[in-house]
Motif scaffolding. Structure first.
Motif, PDB file in Angstrom:
ATOM      1  N   SER A 164       0.837  -1.197   0.000  1.00 31.24           N
ATOM      2  CA  SER A 164       0.000   0.000   0.000  1.00 31.24           C
ATOM      3  C   SER A 164       0.869   1.243   0.000  1.00 31.24           C
ATOM      4  N   LEU A 165       0.224   2.371  -0.216  1.00 30.50           N
ATOM      5  CA  LEU A 165       0.888   3.665  -0.104  1.00 30.50           C
ATOM      6  C   LEU A 165      -0.103   4.684   0.434  1.00 30.50           C
ATOM      7  N   LEU A 166       0.435   5.729   1.027  1.00 30.29           N
ATOM      8  CA  LEU A 166      -0.391   6.805   1.563  1.00 30.29           C
ATOM      9  C   LEU A 166      -0.620   7.844   0.477  1.00 30.29           C
ATOM     10  N   SER A 167      -1.859   8.293   0.349  1.00 34.50           N
ATOM     11  CA  SER A 167      -2.187   9.278  -0.675  1.00 34.50           C
ATOM     12  C   SER A 167      -2.902  10.467  -0.049  1.00 34.50           C
ATOM     13  N   MET A 168      -2.864  11.568  -0.784  1.00 33.91           N
ATOM     14  CA  MET A 168      -3.526  12.788  -0.331  1.00 33.91           C
ATOM     15  C   MET A 168      -3.889  13.616  -1.554  1.00 33.91           C
ATOM     16  N   GLU A 169      -5.019  14.295  -1.492  1.00 32.93           N
ATOM     17  CA  GLU A 169      -5.405  15.216  -2.555  1.00 32.93           C
ATOM     18  C   GLU A 169      -4.762  16.572  -2.288  1.00 32.93           C
ATOM     19  N   VAL A 170      -4.080  17.115  -3.293  1.00 33.13           N
ATOM     20  CA  VAL A 170      -3.344  18.366  -3.135  1.00 33.13           C
ATOM     21  C   VAL A 170      -3.786  19.366  -4.195  1.00 33.13           C
ATOM     22  N   ASP A 171      -3.465  20.639  -3.940  1.00 31.85           N
ATOM     23  CA  ASP A 171      -3.881  21.698  -4.863  1.00 31.85           C
ATOM     24  C   ASP A 171      -3.086  21.672  -6.164  1.00 31.85           C
ATOM     25  N   ASP A 172      -1.780  21.395  -6.071  1.00 35.95           N
ATOM     26  CA  ASP A 172      -0.932  21.393  -7.266  1.00 35.95           C
ATOM     27  C   ASP A 172      -0.223  20.047  -7.378  1.00 35.95           C
ATOM     28  N   PRO A 173      -0.859  19.054  -8.000  1.00 35.84           N
ATOM     29  CA  PRO A 173      -0.267  17.714  -8.072  1.00 35.84           C
ATOM     30  C   PRO A 173       0.974  17.627  -8.944  1.00 35.84           C
ATOM     31  N   ARG A 174       1.277  18.662  -9.708  1.00 37.50           N
ATOM     32  CA  ARG A 174       2.465  18.633 -10.567  1.00 37.50           C
ATOM     33  C   ARG A 174       3.754  18.526  -9.761  1.00 37.50           C
ATOM     34  N   VAL A 218      -6.089   5.400 -10.000  1.00 33.78           N
ATOM     35  CA  VAL A 218      -6.582   4.336  -9.116  1.00 33.78           C
ATOM     36  C   VAL A 218      -7.910   3.790  -9.632  1.00 33.78           C
ATOM     37  N   GLU A 219      -8.216   2.579  -9.173  1.00 31.28           N
ATOM     38  CA  GLU A 219      -9.484   1.935  -9.525  1.00 31.28           C
ATOM     39  C   GLU A 219      -9.846   0.947  -8.422  1.00 31.28           C
ATOM     40  N   ASN A 220     -11.023   1.143  -7.835  1.00 29.30           N
ATOM     41  CA  ASN A 220     -11.515   0.245  -6.783  1.00 29.30           C
ATOM     42  C   ASN A 220     -10.509   0.071  -5.648  1.00 29.30           C
ATOM     43  N   GLY A 221      -9.892   1.182  -5.254  1.00 29.84           N
ATOM     44  CA  GLY A 221      -8.974   1.153  -4.125  1.00 29.84           C
ATOM     45  C   GLY A 221      -7.576   0.688  -4.434  1.00 29.84           C
ATOM     46  N   VAL A 222      -7.306   0.368  -5.715  1.00 35.64           N
ATOM     47  CA  VAL A 222      -6.006  -0.174  -6.113  1.00 35.64           C
ATOM     48  C   VAL A 222      -5.305   0.807  -7.043  1.00 35.64           C
ATOM     49  N   VAL A 223      -3.994   0.951  -6.867  1.00 34.48           N
ATOM     50  CA  VAL A 223      -3.200   1.835  -7.722  1.00 34.48           C
ATOM     51  C   VAL A 223      -2.963   1.153  -9.066  1.00 34.48           C
ATOM     52  N   LYS A 224      -3.316   1.846 -10.140  1.00 27.47           N
ATOM     53  CA  LYS A 224      -3.111   1.313 -11.483  1.00 27.47           C
ATOM     54  C   LYS A 224      -1.903   1.932 -12.174  1.00 27.47           C
ATOM     55  N   ASP A 225      -1.541   3.149 -11.762  1.00 28.53           N
ATOM     56  CA  ASP A 225      -0.367   3.796 -12.353  1.00 28.53           C
ATOM     57  C   ASP A 225       0.094   4.900 -11.417  1.00 28.53           C
ATOM     58  N   ILE A 226       1.361   5.253 -11.534  1.00 27.81           N
ATOM     59  CA  ILE A 226       1.932   6.351 -10.759  1.00 27.81           C
ATOM     60  C   ILE A 226       2.923   7.071 -11.658  1.00 27.81           C
ATOM     61  N   ILE A 227       2.785   8.387 -11.753  1.00 27.54           N
ATOM     62  CA  ILE A 227       3.631   9.198 -12.632  1.00 27.54           C
ATOM     63  C   ILE A 227       4.249  10.314 -11.799  1.00 27.54           C
ATOM     64  N   GLU A 228       5.565  10.422 -11.852  1.00 23.77           N
ATOM     65  CA  GLU A 228       6.285  11.404 -11.051  1.00 23.77           C
ATOM     66  C   GLU A 228       6.193  12.791 -11.683  1.00 23.77           C
ATOM     67  N   LYS A 229       5.606  13.737 -10.960  1.00 23.04           N
ATOM     68  CA  LYS A 229       5.558  15.158 -11.314  1.00 23.04           C
ATOM     69  C   LYS A 229       5.159  15.390 -12.777  1.00 23.04           C
ATOM     70  N   PRO A 230       3.967  14.944 -13.174  1.00 21.01           N
ATOM     71  CA  PRO A 230       3.543  15.123 -14.573  1.00 21.01           C
ATOM     72  C   PRO A 230       3.193  16.577 -14.876  1.00 21.01           C
ATOM     73  N   ASP A 231       3.415  16.983 -16.122  1.00 19.52           N
ATOM     74  CA  ASP A 231       3.027  18.335 -16.538  1.00 19.52           C
ATOM     75  C   ASP A 231       1.511  18.484 -16.599  1.00 19.52           C
ATOM     76  N   HIS A 232       0.830  17.393 -16.940  1.00 19.17           N
ATOM     77  CA  HIS A 232      -0.627  17.429 -17.062  1.00 19.17           C
ATOM     78  C   HIS A 232      -1.217  16.282 -16.236  1.00 19.17           C
ATOM     79  N   ALA A 248      -3.441  13.674 -14.249  1.00 19.37           N
ATOM     80  CA  ALA A 248      -4.778  13.136 -14.502  1.00 19.37           C
ATOM     81  C   ALA A 248      -5.720  13.378 -13.332  1.00 19.37           C
ATOM     82  N   SER A 249      -5.171  13.625 -12.143  1.00 21.80           N
ATOM     83  CA  SER A 249      -5.995  13.893 -10.968  1.00 21.80           C
ATOM     84  C   SER A 249      -5.156  14.671  -9.968  1.00 21.80           C
ATOM     85  N   ASN A 250      -5.764  14.996  -8.835  1.00 20.17           N
ATOM     86  CA  ASN A 250      -5.003  15.660  -7.772  1.00 20.17           C
ATOM     87  C   ASN A 250      -4.700  14.702  -6.625  1.00 20.17           C
TER      88      ASN A 250
END
Length: 304
Positions: A22-32, A39-53, A55-57
């Motif tokens: 597992s990992l700890l997550s948080m919604e932030v104002d500037d996810p960049r 994520v989907e159904n509580g499971v992480v499907k992908d993780i992208i380090e500091k994306p320019d665009h 997909a979520s916060n």
């Protein structure tokens, strides 16, 4: 696995430990600025380090639960341009072979990526959990306005004024006619002489501060020694907030008051003045009467 320079809530640690991965997550104002999760159904499907665009916060904030399954996966990963294995690459590899769950923080997360963030963490902890245990000795004539926690075998001498949320460790001496105010923490085995002013600062263990010092909004590392008359200026010279040099660039601390950041075993000889936001590296000795206007990086050198 947790970032060593962040504070996490117990409830979030327990939440992550409910899963094998597992990992700890948080919604932030500037996810960049972070690793962004898909994520989907509580499971992480992908993780992208500091994306320019992004997909979520929804972001990862540096706490993970793994086991030894991760280690063979690291052997198949290339090192990053920094020459290191990146946690995000490890998570990417792990989600290909196992379910990695995410826990959305219900507690707190206090990042301490810059040294002045120690002051933020100190503010947060003292205001969140004020402690009024008096295990040491408070002499008659001490004025306490606010909350004071005093450790075993510590003493506060007569005429001192405590004002704010102040925590003093064990085996400390606070001299007479001091004024300690704001959110201030003083570690074990410190010696604060007479007539010292300390405001909203973090003082580590085994620190000695001689008379007539003025310490404000500062972080003083363990075993530092401030001779008499040291002053840490804290108001910005220009602008509304203090900037500090990090990797050859000035970074806005976001603080209207920021004094000095002194590392372990720094010695300020008598009558030193430091400018706001100045940082001094370990073992530096600054000669008497100097005005320190910029960071001092010399190791074990008498700065004249």
């Amino acid at each position: 696995l947790m970032n060593g320079d962040d504070l996490y809530a117990r409830e979030d640690i327990e939440g992550c430990l409910r899963h094998q991965y597992s990992l700890l997550s948080m919604e932030v104002d500037d996810p960049r600025l972070f690793a962004v999760l898909t994520v989907e159904n509580g499971v992480v499907k992908d993780i992208i380090e500091k994306p320019d665009h992004p997909a979520s916060n929804l972001t990862s904030v540096g706490m993970y639960v793994f086991d030894t399954t991760l280690f063979p996966l690291l052997d198949t990963m290339p090192r990053s341009p920094r020459g290191e294995y990146e946690i995000t690459d490890g998570v990417k590899a792990l989600i290909q072979v196992a379910d990695v769950f995410y826990h959305l923080s219900t507690g707190y997360w206090v990042p301490i990526g810059f040294p002045w963030r120690l002051l933020d963490a100190n503010d947060f902890l003292l205001e969140r959990s004020p402690d009024e245990r008096i295990l040491g000795t408070v002499e008659p004539g001490v004025i306490i306005e606010g909350t004071l926690s005093l450790g075993d075998h510590s003493i506060i001498r007569r005429g001192t004024h405590i004002q704010g949320n102040v925590r003093v460790g064990e085996h400390c001496t606070i001299g007479s006619h001091c004024h300690i105010t704001g959110n201030t923490s003083i570690g074990d085995r410190c010696h604060i002489a007479n007539s010292v002013f300390i405001n909203n600062s973090v003082i580590d263990r085994h620190v000695r501060i001689d008379p007539f010092c003025h310490i404000a909004h500062s972080v003083i590392g363990d075993s530092a020694y401030l001779h008499s008359g040291a002053v840490t200026m804290s108001a910005p010279i220009e602008g509304s907030t203090v900037t500090s040099l990090v990797k050859k660039q000035f970074v806005d601390s976001g603080r209207e008051q920021l004094g000095a950041i002194l590392a372990s075993r720094v010695e300020l000889q008598p009558h030193i003045v430091t400018y706001p936001g100045v940082k001094i590296d370990p073992d530096v000795v600054v000669s008497a009467g100097r005005v320190v206007m910029a960071d001092l990086k010399q190791m074990g050198v008498d700065v004249t």
